[in-house]
Design a protein around this motif. Structure first.
Motif, PDB file in Angstrom:
ATOM      1  N   UNK A  70       0.837  -1.203   0.000  1.00 32.05           N
ATOM      2  CA  UNK A  70       0.000   0.000   0.000  1.00 32.05           C
ATOM      3  C   UNK A  70       0.873   1.254   0.000  1.00 32.05           C
ATOM      4  N   UNK A  71       1.880   1.254   0.849  1.00 29.53           N
ATOM      5  CA  UNK A  71       2.756   2.413   0.984  1.00 29.53           C
ATOM      6  C   UNK A  71       3.494   2.711  -0.323  1.00 29.53           C
ATOM      7  N   UNK A  72       3.973   1.665  -0.980  1.00 36.17           N
ATOM      8  CA  UNK A  72       4.688   1.856  -2.258  1.00 36.17           C
ATOM      9  C   UNK A  72       3.754   2.389  -3.339  1.00 36.17           C
ATOM     10  N   UNK A  73       2.532   1.867  -3.376  1.00 35.71           N
ATOM     11  CA  UNK A  73       1.563   2.373  -4.347  1.00 35.71           C
ATOM     12  C   UNK A  73       1.206   3.827  -4.040  1.00 35.71           C
ATOM     13  N   UNK A  74       1.024   4.132  -2.759  1.00 32.51           N
ATOM     14  CA  UNK A  74       0.676   5.503  -2.373  1.00 32.51           C
ATOM     15  C   UNK A  74       1.780   6.479  -2.740  1.00 32.51           C
ATOM     16  N   UNK A  75       3.039   6.067  -2.588  1.00 31.11           N
ATOM     17  CA  UNK A  75       4.158   6.935  -2.949  1.00 31.11           C
ATOM     18  C   UNK A  75       4.124   7.288  -4.434  1.00 31.11           C
ATOM     19  N   UNK A  76       3.838   6.289  -5.278  1.00 32.47           N
ATOM     20  CA  UNK A  76       3.760   6.534  -6.726  1.00 32.47           C
ATOM     21  C   UNK A  76       2.617   7.492  -7.041  1.00 32.47           C
ATOM     22  N   UNK A  77       1.459   7.267  -6.433  1.00 31.74           N
ATOM     23  CA  UNK A  77       0.305   8.132  -6.689  1.00 31.74           C
ATOM     24  C   UNK A  77       0.557   9.552  -6.199  1.00 31.74           C
ATOM     25  N   UNK A 126      -0.535   3.142   6.403  1.00 34.61           N
ATOM     26  CA  UNK A 126       0.225   2.938   5.171  1.00 34.61           C
ATOM     27  C   UNK A 126      -0.365   3.698   3.990  1.00 34.61           C
ATOM     28  N   UNK A 127      -1.670   4.044   4.066  1.00 35.87           N
ATOM     29  CA  UNK A 127      -2.272   4.811   2.982  1.00 35.87           C
ATOM     30  C   UNK A 127      -3.535   4.242   2.391  1.00 35.87           C
ATOM     31  N   UNK A 128      -4.034   3.116   2.926  1.00 31.46           N
ATOM     32  CA  UNK A 128      -5.309   2.570   2.448  1.00 31.46           C
ATOM     33  C   UNK A 128      -6.451   3.441   2.975  1.00 31.46           C
ATOM     34  N   UNK A 129      -7.526   3.521   2.195  1.00 32.99           N
ATOM     35  CA  UNK A 129      -8.613   4.405   2.587  1.00 32.99           C
ATOM     36  C   UNK A 129      -9.985   3.734   2.620  1.00 32.99           C
ATOM     37  N   UNK A 130     -10.108   2.516   2.117  1.00 28.59           N
ATOM     38  CA  UNK A 130     -11.393   1.821   2.212  1.00 28.59           C
ATOM     39  C   UNK A 130     -11.132   0.318   2.205  1.00 28.59           C
ATOM     40  N   UNK A 131     -12.142  -0.430   2.657  1.00 28.05           N
ATOM     41  CA  UNK A 131     -11.963  -1.854   2.929  1.00 28.05           C
ATOM     42  C   UNK A 131     -13.279  -2.588   2.723  1.00 28.05           C
ATOM     43  N   UNK A 132     -13.186  -3.886   2.469  1.00 26.01           N
ATOM     44  CA  UNK A 132     -14.372  -4.732   2.591  1.00 26.01           C
ATOM     45  C   UNK A 132     -13.956  -6.039   3.230  1.00 26.01           C
ATOM     46  N   UNK A 133     -14.911  -6.661   3.924  1.00 25.39           N
ATOM     47  CA  UNK A 133     -14.597  -7.865   4.690  1.00 25.39           C
ATOM     48  C   UNK A 133     -15.892  -8.559   5.087  1.00 25.39           C
ATOM     49  N   UNK A 134     -15.969  -9.880   4.879  1.00 28.55           N
ATOM     50  CA  UNK A 134     -17.158 -10.647   5.241  1.00 28.55           C
ATOM     51  C   UNK A 134     -17.113 -11.173   6.668  1.00 28.55           C
ATOM     52  N   UNK A 135     -15.966 -11.002   7.336  1.00 29.93           N
ATOM     53  CA  UNK A 135     -15.786 -11.611   8.660  1.00 29.93           C
ATOM     54  C   UNK A 135     -16.884 -11.255   9.655  1.00 29.93           C
ATOM     55  N   UNK A 136     -17.295  -9.974   9.775  1.00 27.66           N
ATOM     56  CA  UNK A 136     -18.323  -9.663  10.781  1.00 27.66           C
ATOM     57  C   UNK A 136     -19.612 -10.460  10.595  1.00 27.66           C
ATOM     58  N   UNK A 171       3.968  -3.747  14.038  1.00 23.12           N
ATOM     59  CA  UNK A 171       3.683  -3.425  12.636  1.00 23.12           C
ATOM     60  C   UNK A 171       4.124  -1.999  12.302  1.00 23.12           C
ATOM     61  N   UNK A 172       3.809  -1.048  13.167  1.00 21.95           N
ATOM     62  CA  UNK A 172       4.148   0.351  12.914  1.00 21.95           C
ATOM     63  C   UNK A 172       5.661   0.569  12.906  1.00 21.95           C
ATOM     64  N   UNK A 173       6.375  -0.097  13.809  1.00 22.64           N
ATOM     65  CA  UNK A 173       7.838   0.015  13.837  1.00 22.64           C
ATOM     66  C   UNK A 173       8.432  -0.509  12.530  1.00 22.64           C
ATOM     67  N   UNK A 174       7.935  -1.655  12.057  1.00 24.43           N
ATOM     68  CA  UNK A 174       8.439  -2.231  10.808  1.00 24.43           C
ATOM     69  C   UNK A 174       8.148  -1.310   9.628  1.00 24.43           C
ATOM     70  N   UNK A 175       6.978  -0.699   9.620  1.00 20.80           N
ATOM     71  CA  UNK A 175       6.630   0.214   8.528  1.00 20.80           C
ATOM     72  C   UNK A 175       7.467   1.479   8.565  1.00 20.80           C
ATOM     73  N   UNK A 176       7.684   2.017   9.776  1.00 20.16           N
ATOM     74  CA  UNK A 176       8.504   3.222   9.908  1.00 20.16           C
ATOM     75  C   UNK A 176       9.919   2.964   9.397  1.00 20.16           C
ATOM     76  N   UNK A 177      10.458   1.776   9.686  1.00 18.91           N
ATOM     77  CA  UNK A 177      11.791   1.422   9.211  1.00 18.91           C
ATOM     78  C   UNK A 177      11.808   1.303   7.690  1.00 18.91           C
TER      79      UNK A 177
END
Length: 313
Positions: free
Chosen positions: A137-144, A170-180, A301-307
């Motif tokens: 997501x982050x890599x795609x967001x950087x390009x956009x 990371x830059x995602x803005x919408x989601x879908x999920x059947x889990x609930x 997760x946030x530490x890994x992304x920040x790195x």
């Protein structure tokens, strides 16, 4: 073979766009071919079916060809719905290759999709899986961002509530999920443990965002959503008396409770990201989570992304 079935696919794509327009959909995901993670009627043991599914899963060109058909159809009609392009791959490299191929399609036809949707991810159940999707997501967001395109990146079918903090960071803005709905309609219905109340304050609960059998729940654990305010747990349990076909109202209520928790979290994250010091506010929010297991999951997760972000610059 796509070349042999091109006209057939073009008809299907056109019918799909027309169907969504007639039903006044706001957003549609362009037609794609993808893997699936649930099986019916012996599909999981059918070798022919599984081989075909696995071939389609890695056939990025088929998805690119379908997107080309989608662009051609949209240019022939005055549809107003937003159209998102699904992006597929088997690893970070192939996902980004497909993303670049779609950007090339846009340039070729001078047509811009209204958003992108990452597909074929499957369940996210570990720090490693969550971080790998977030990096994509982050890599795609950087390009956009380099193109000054502030459009949505959607997570297809893997928008479980536990991962929304990381994926929005990371830059995602919408989601879908059947889990609930699946958890609400399990043989033994499950109630989502809440993190936030209606004032977007963190609740002192353990096992946050886990779905627990309703028979083990004694109260709403501080949730004051419209469902929990109107139907105490005792009342919800009473609605489960009778056979499975008598329980749909209770299942719907438990599902809506889970949807309110999504709503509360997304409102909270929206507040955070609108703040001048959003990074500090996000970490403050994470630190306020009482469930140590979930809190540490998010922090890792946030530490890994920040790195990753630091290394990419």
């Amino acid at each position: 073979n796509f070349d042999q079935l091109g006209d057939h696919y073009a008809t299907i794509v056109g019918d799909y766009h027309k169907f969504c327009s007639e039903r006044k959909a706001d957003v549609l995901i362009a037609m794609d071919v993808a893997s699936k993670y649930t099986y019916k009627g012996g599909e999981g043991n059918d070798e022919t079916y599984l081989n075909l599914k696995n071939r389609l899963k890695i056939d990025v060109q088929a998805n690119t060809d379908l997107l080309e058909l989608a662009i051609k159809d949209r240019q022939q009609h005055q549809y107003t719905q937003a159209l998102y392009a699904p992006i597929h791959g088997v690893d970070l490299e192939t996902y980004l290759q497909h993303f670049q191929a779609v950007l090339e399609l846009e340039r070729k036809y001078q047509y811009n999709f209204d958003g992108f949707a990452i597909g074929g991810i499957g369940p996210i159940r570990s720090v490693r899986q969550c971080v790998s999707v977030a990096i994509l997501v982050m890599r795609m967001r950087e390009v956009l961002n380099q193109q000054d395109r502030h459009i949505p990146i959607h997570i297809l079918g893997a928008g479980g509530i536990k991962n929304l903090i990381v994926l929005t960071y990371a830059g995602a803005r919408s989601f879908d999920c059947h889990t609930p709905w699946r958890r609400a309609s399990d043989g033994q219905a499950k109630f989502l443990v809440p993190l936030l109340n209606a004032n977007l304050e963190t609740l002192a609960n353990n096992r946050v965002y886990e779905s627990l059998p309703i028979v083990k729940i004694t109260d709403s654990m501080g949730c004051d959503c419209l469902v929990c305010s109107s139907y105490p747990i005792v009342k919800l349990k009473s609605l489960y008396l009778g056979g499975p076909e008598d329980n749909y109202f209770a299942k719907i209520l438990i599902f809506i409770h889970a949807m309110w928790q999504y709503e509360f979290l997304l409102r909270k994250l929206d507040q955070i990201y609108c703040h001048n010091d959003s990074e500090a506010k996000l970490h403050e929010f994470v630190d306020s989570i009482g469930d140590s297991k979930y809190r540490e999951y998010i922090k890792r997760c946030l530490v890994a992304l920040a790195q990753q972000r630091k290394d990419s610059h």
